[in-house]
Write an enzyme that holds these catalytic residues in place. Sequence first.
Site, PDB file in Angstrom:
ATOM      1  N   LYS A 215      43.257  36.143  30.817  1.00  0.00           N
ATOM      2  CA  LYS A 215      42.766  36.135  32.174  1.00  0.00           C
ATOM      3  C   LYS A 215      42.867  37.508  32.711  1.00  0.00           C
ATOM      4  O   LYS A 215      43.797  37.991  32.700  1.00  0.00           O
ATOM      5  CB  LYS A 215      42.522  34.968  32.831  1.00  0.00           C
TER       6      LYS A 215
ATOM      7  N   ARG B 168      45.621  26.022  27.069  1.00  0.00           N
ATOM      8  CA  ARG B 168      44.355  26.478  26.442  1.00  0.00           C
ATOM      9  C   ARG B 168      44.280  27.747  26.219  1.00  0.00           C
ATOM     10  O   ARG B 168      44.242  28.634  27.126  1.00  0.00           O
ATOM     11  CB  ARG B 168      43.203  26.061  27.429  1.00  0.00           C
TER      12      ARG B 168
END
Length: 276
Positions: free
Chosen positions: A221, A255
């Site tokens: 991210k 995740r």
Amino acid sequence: MILDCAGKPLDLSVPRVMGILNVTPDSFSDGGRFVAPAVAVARARQMVAEGATVIDVGGESTRPGAAAVAVEEEMARVVPVIAALAAELPVPISVDTSKPEVMRAAVAAGAGLINDVYALRLPGALEVAAELGVPVCLMHMQGEPRSMQQAPHYVDVVAEVRAFLARRVEECVTAGIRRDRILLDPGFGFGKTLAHNLSLLKHLPALQALGLPLLVGMSRKSMVGAVLEAPLEGRLYGSLAVAALGAWFGAAIVRVHDVKATVDALRMVAAVQAAE
Ligand code: 8Y7
């Protein structure tokens, strides 16, 4: 603690890896409208061989600025893949969706966990999730994907995310979702600046204090990209560092895209956690 995901157990006694399986056309290179189920199944099989203990199947991109996908389109993408995976793999299959119709079809196809970035706030989602009876992951998001990164604002990000999740848990329990079937997620990158994301990671124990298993997603991210000034393909080592920190600070599930590397990192964390 063992979570029952539609008959498949998810043992959360040590930090686990959730492998990301995007079945959005833009996430595969052939440019087609659908991802061939055989290709998706092969990727999932590989992630399980690498140590993933749950596979998260998503058919709608929730990246900042992403366009919405119609129910029928999302269903056509995820349902055949979930059916194939649930039939073949020993691990639970999670469906990454916010739409009640997709939740229903996915669970009918064998999905054992609902991962909803809207935390069951779309009309009908709460009722359908309660009826389906599978575990749910409630994620915090400020705003909506199209605009959430425009001007994220909090007075106290940790307290606000914690209060949102606590309120959502009570609303879910009132709607008939068992407390022992709820996971919580601070929603890294969903309506948050870099500073917000770093504070949430540092103060993850304040969310762990809510008493429910935490799921975190920081893989590749922008919080990693911003600190390291690295493009997507240069974010592996940074992603491993935040995965290990997340697990150390209490996350039950991480995740990720890069399963094998993260499984090794979390096995080291678990070894330290188990030490005297
Ligand atoms: C998360 C997520 C995404 C996350 C949970 C990406 C679907 C963006 N991020 N679900 N989904 N938590 N629970 O970069 O952080 O993977 S999509």
